[in-house]
Design an enzyme around this catalytic site. Structure first.
Site, mmCIF file in Angstrom:
data_model
loop_
_atom_site.group_PDB
_atom_site.id
_atom_site.type_symbol
_atom_site.label_atom_id
_atom_site.label_comp_id
_atom_site.label_asym_id
_atom_site.label_seq_id
_atom_site.Cartn_x
_atom_site.Cartn_y
_atom_site.Cartn_z
ATOM 1 N N TYR A 58 0.878 -0.954 0.015
ATOM 2 C CA TYR A 58 0.038 0.121 0.105
ATOM 3 C C TYR A 58 0.823 1.352 -0.003
ATOM 4 O O TYR A 58 0.408 2.488 -0.606
ATOM 5 C CB TYR A 58 -0.969 0.023 1.056
ATOM 6 C CG TYR A 58 -2.310 0.886 0.989
ATOM 7 C CD1 TYR A 58 -2.971 0.371 0.030
ATOM 8 C CD2 TYR A 58 -2.620 1.760 1.677
ATOM 9 C CE1 TYR A 58 -4.190 1.244 -0.465
ATOM 10 C CE2 TYR A 58 -3.598 2.720 1.414
ATOM 11 C CZ TYR A 58 -4.308 2.281 0.349
ATOM 12 O OH TYR A 58 -5.621 2.968 0.302
ATOM 13 N N LYS A 93 -3.133 8.407 3.019
ATOM 14 C CA LYS A 93 -4.469 8.015 3.802
ATOM 15 C C LYS A 93 -4.168 8.520 5.169
ATOM 16 O O LYS A 93 -5.327 8.968 5.908
ATOM 17 C CB LYS A 93 -5.005 6.605 3.793
ATOM 18 C CG LYS A 93 -5.309 6.151 2.268
ATOM 19 C CD LYS A 93 -6.776 6.738 1.891
ATOM 20 C CE LYS A 93 -7.081 6.192 0.658
ATOM 21 N NZ LYS A 93 -7.986 7.057 -0.040
HETATM 22 P P1 NAD Z 1 -12.391 4.204 -8.456
HETATM 23 O O1 NAD Z 1 -11.195 3.889 -9.318
HETATM 24 O O2 NAD Z 1 -13.471 3.565 -8.956
HETATM 25 O O3 NAD Z 1 -12.311 5.549 -7.957
HETATM 26 C C1 NAD Z 1 -11.031 6.532 -7.865
HETATM 27 C C2 NAD Z 1 -11.641 7.813 -8.317
HETATM 28 O O4 NAD Z 1 -10.633 8.676 -8.242
HETATM 29 C C3 NAD Z 1 -11.925 7.525 -9.706
HETATM 30 O O5 NAD Z 1 -13.331 8.151 -10.297
HETATM 31 C C4 NAD Z 1 -10.692 8.631 -10.495
HETATM 32 O O6 NAD Z 1 -11.325 9.121 -11.450
HETATM 33 C C5 NAD Z 1 -10.518 9.599 -9.322
HETATM 34 N N1 NAD Z 1 -9.420 10.332 -9.567
HETATM 35 C C6 NAD Z 1 -8.031 9.907 -9.515
HETATM 36 N N2 NAD Z 1 -7.442 11.045 -9.714
HETATM 37 C C7 NAD Z 1 -8.056 12.259 -9.966
HETATM 38 C C8 NAD Z 1 -7.884 13.697 -9.986
HETATM 39 N N3 NAD Z 1 -6.818 14.144 -10.408
HETATM 40 N N4 NAD Z 1 -9.115 14.393 -10.115
HETATM 41 C C9 NAD Z 1 -10.235 13.709 -10.006
HETATM 42 N N5 NAD Z 1 -10.516 12.366 -9.606
HETATM 43 C C10 NAD Z 1 -9.655 11.612 -9.717
HETATM 44 O O7 NAD Z 1 -11.811 3.318 -7.010
HETATM 45 P P2 NAD Z 1 -12.336 3.158 -5.573
HETATM 46 O O8 NAD Z 1 -12.003 2.202 -5.191
HETATM 47 O O9 NAD Z 1 -13.945 3.295 -5.787
HETATM 48 O O10 NAD Z 1 -11.845 4.507 -4.871
HETATM 49 C C11 NAD Z 1 -12.501 5.660 -4.155
HETATM 50 C C12 NAD Z 1 -11.809 5.633 -2.711
HETATM 51 O O11 NAD Z 1 -12.146 4.607 -2.254
HETATM 52 C C13 NAD Z 1 -10.408 6.239 -3.032
HETATM 53 O O12 NAD Z 1 -10.138 7.120 -2.042
HETATM 54 C C14 NAD Z 1 -9.813 4.793 -2.296
HETATM 55 O O13 NAD Z 1 -8.508 4.911 -2.008
HETATM 56 C C15 NAD Z 1 -11.169 4.488 -1.319
HETATM 57 N N6 NAD Z 1 -10.756 3.161 -0.861
HETATM 58 C C16 NAD Z 1 -10.961 1.894 -1.715
HETATM 59 C C17 NAD Z 1 -10.750 0.751 -1.499
HETATM 60 C C18 NAD Z 1 -10.741 -0.584 -2.330
HETATM 61 O O14 NAD Z 1 -10.368 -1.468 -1.936
HETATM 62 N N7 NAD Z 1 -11.433 -0.265 -3.490
HETATM 63 C C19 NAD Z 1 -10.839 0.496 0.130
HETATM 64 C C20 NAD Z 1 -10.650 1.526 0.896
HETATM 65 C C21 NAD Z 1 -10.722 2.731 0.216
#
Ligand code: NAD
Length: 255
Positions: free
Chosen positions: A155, A162
């Protein structure tokens, strides 16, 4: 009566129908909220626009959260169209693939700054532009992960970002509590999404959850959506500055 009847807000972070932000948006819509959406670029607009329209949104705007100008312009449009807002969903993160793959000590200065900027600072910027529109109070929710509080393999720089994000939640909550603006994070267990595909050995992380987490399974976008709904609605009117775990592996049992 929906929990979100009469409430309006914006969702940052939908890339496709697997996005956590979309899981949150569906819950908010089902409970009566009126939603606006942003998308990162034209390629993603093609996916985001139909999803947003399917829940009745007509404010669908481009926004690279690395740009103050673009964030400012989004909130300016909301001010013109709605006058005020009640909530913000921040579900955005980014790190260079090589900074997730290489040993942490090899993270470049530039890559470290980029991950911090897009994944943590953007919450501060959004909040800054959102405050003047939250005239009757509001709720802001961001998405975190266990790697903020412990060194989760692979990570790396995202864990550091985070940690900054979670700390920002506490400082923003402390500052904005008296304006009745609440700021919280949901820390979810691993879910297969576009962003998750950049994290090394992701499948292994899913398997570990299935084998050892309290519920012996992974969580879903819908479950993160429901937890976010709680934090964005008046059900959590006394809750701020919290990191809310959705089976993030915090209680994992070693076997
Ligand atoms: P995802 O790829 O669907 O979403 C990530 C989003 O970030 C995308 O819509 C992307 O377009 C956007 N993004 C990236 N760079 C950007 C920028 N410069 N400007 C605007 N938007 C931007 O993936 P996700 O897993 O749904 O991620 C959403 C959140 O959840 C993130 O913060 C991720 O770290 C967090 N998260 C994910 C998980 C997991 O396992 N998927 C677990 C815990 C937390």
């Amino acid at each position: 009566m929906g929990l979100m009847d009469g409430k309006r807000g914006i969702v940052f972070g939908v890339a496709n129908d697997k996005s956590i932000a979309w899981g949150v948006a569906k819950q908010l819509h089902a409970h009566g909220a009126e939603l606006a959406f942003t998308y990162l670029n034209e390629a993603l607009e093609k996916r985001v626009r139909p999803l947003a329209e399917s829940v009745g949104a007509n404010i669908i705007l481009p926004c690279d959260v690395g740009s103050d100008q673009e964030i400012c312009s989004v909130f300016e449009t909301l001010r013109e169209q709605w006058g005020k807002i009640d909530f913000i969903v921040h579900a955005v993160a980014f790190a260079n693939r090589e900074d997730l793959k290489n040993p942490f000590s090899q993270t470049s200065r530039e890559g470290f700054g980029l991950a911090m900027d897009i994944s943590a600072y953007s919450l501060v910027a959004m909040t800054r532009y959102g405050i003047p529109l939250m005239t009757e109070g509001g709720s802001i929710v961001t998405m975190s992960y266990l790697g903020a509080m412990m060194a989760v393999p692979d990570y790396n720089v995202m864990g550091v970002a985070k940690a900054a994000l979670e700390s920002s939640v506490r400082y923003l909550a402390a500052e904005l509590g008296q304006k009745n603006i609440r700021v919280n994070a949901v820390s979810a267990g691993p879910i297969k999404t576009l962003a998750a595909s950049g994290v090394g050995n992701f499948k292994e992380k899913l398997h570990i959850m299935e084998e050892r987490s309290p519920m012996r399974r992974t969580v879903t976008q819908e479950e993160v959506g429901k937890a976010s709904l709680y934090l964005l609605s008046d059900l959590s009117s006394g809750v701020t500055g919290e990191i809310h775990y959705v089976d993030a592996g915090f209680n994992i049992s070693a076997e």
